[in-house]
Scaffold this motif. Structure first.
Motif, PDB file in Angstrom:
ATOM      1  N   ALA A   2       0.832  -1.194   0.000  1.00  0.00           N
ATOM      2  CA  ALA A   2       0.000   0.000   0.000  1.00  0.00           C
ATOM      3  C   ALA A   2       0.873   1.253   0.000  1.00  0.00           C
ATOM      4  CB  ALA A   2      -0.901  -0.006   1.229  1.00  0.00           C
ATOM      5  N   CYS A   6      -1.419   7.546   1.062  1.00  0.00           N
ATOM      6  CA  CYS A   6      -2.879   7.487   0.896  1.00  0.00           C
ATOM      7  C   CYS A   6      -3.465   6.099   1.159  1.00  0.00           C
ATOM      8  CB  CYS A   6      -3.264   7.961  -0.498  1.00  0.00           C
ATOM      9  SG  CYS A   6      -2.710   6.870  -1.824  1.00  0.00           S
ATOM     10  N   ASP A   7      -2.642   5.116   1.392  1.00  0.00           N
ATOM     11  CA  ASP A   7      -3.047   3.732   1.684  1.00  0.00           C
ATOM     12  C   ASP A   7      -3.783   3.038   0.540  1.00  0.00           C
ATOM     13  OD1 ASP A   7      -1.881   3.592   4.176  1.00  0.00           O
ATOM     14  OD2 ASP A   7      -3.651   4.372   5.199  1.00  0.00           O
ATOM     15  N   LYS A   8      -3.626   3.549  -0.698  1.00  0.00           N
ATOM     16  CA  LYS A   8      -4.183   2.826  -1.842  1.00  0.00           C
ATOM     17  C   LYS A   8      -3.371   1.561  -2.047  1.00  0.00           C
ATOM     18  CE  LYS A   8      -4.389   6.313  -4.837  1.00  0.00           C
ATOM     19  NZ  LYS A   8      -4.457   6.950  -6.152  1.00  0.00           N
ATOM     20  N   ASP A   9      -4.035   0.491  -2.432  1.00  0.00           N
ATOM     21  CA  ASP A   9      -3.348  -0.769  -2.658  1.00  0.00           C
ATOM     22  C   ASP A   9      -2.834  -0.806  -4.091  1.00  0.00           C
ATOM     23  OD1 ASP A   9      -2.332  -3.217  -1.986  1.00  0.00           O
ATOM     24  OD2 ASP A   9      -4.150  -4.299  -2.556  1.00  0.00           O
ATOM     25  N   LYS A 105      -9.966   8.794   7.005  1.00  0.00           N
ATOM     26  CA  LYS A 105     -10.073   7.324   7.150  1.00  0.00           C
ATOM     27  C   LYS A 105     -11.193   6.951   8.090  1.00  0.00           C
ATOM     28  CE  LYS A 105      -5.284   6.717   6.251  1.00  0.00           C
ATOM     29  NZ  LYS A 105      -4.024   6.255   6.661  1.00  0.00           N
TER      30      LYS A 105
END
Length: 105
Positions: A2, A6-9, A105
């Motif tokens: 990730a 931004c914690d996008k995978d 989040k």
């Protein structure tokens, strides 16, 4: 892995940002392009002192060469520290338009 911002995978190396976050940072940091002036000025002062002051006080050429290397090291270290400071500033959201902030989040 990730994205660290931004914690996008998306495929990234560990601790790195995705392409979208890097692009947003690149756009944002261009507003602070004049930072290079202070980095080079600081290194130039060290190089100037080594090139003019050391020979004037009787130092040898080896000392002058060492002073020149110290000037370039000053430029490199200052640039690295400045880039780190700007990245932290970007992550904190300082002076960042609201539309570019990551979703809560």
């Amino acid at each position: 892995m990730a994205c660290a911002r931004c914690d996008k995978d998306v495929p990234t190396r560990q601790g790195r940002w995705c392409a979208d976050c890097e692009r947003a940072y690149d756009t944002w940091v261009r507003r602070h392009a004049t930072d290079i002036v202070w980095v080079v000025l600081g290194g130039g002062i060290v190089v100037g002192a080594a090139g003019m002051a050391l020979p004037a006080i009787g130092a040898g050429m080896l000392a002058v060469a060492g002073g020149t290397i110290a000037g370039w090291a000053t430029i490199l270290v200052s640039a690295k520290l400045n880039a780190r400071r700007r990245r932290r500033q970007f992550l904190a959201g300082d002076a960042l338009p609201r539309a570019y902030l990551p979703a809560p989040k």
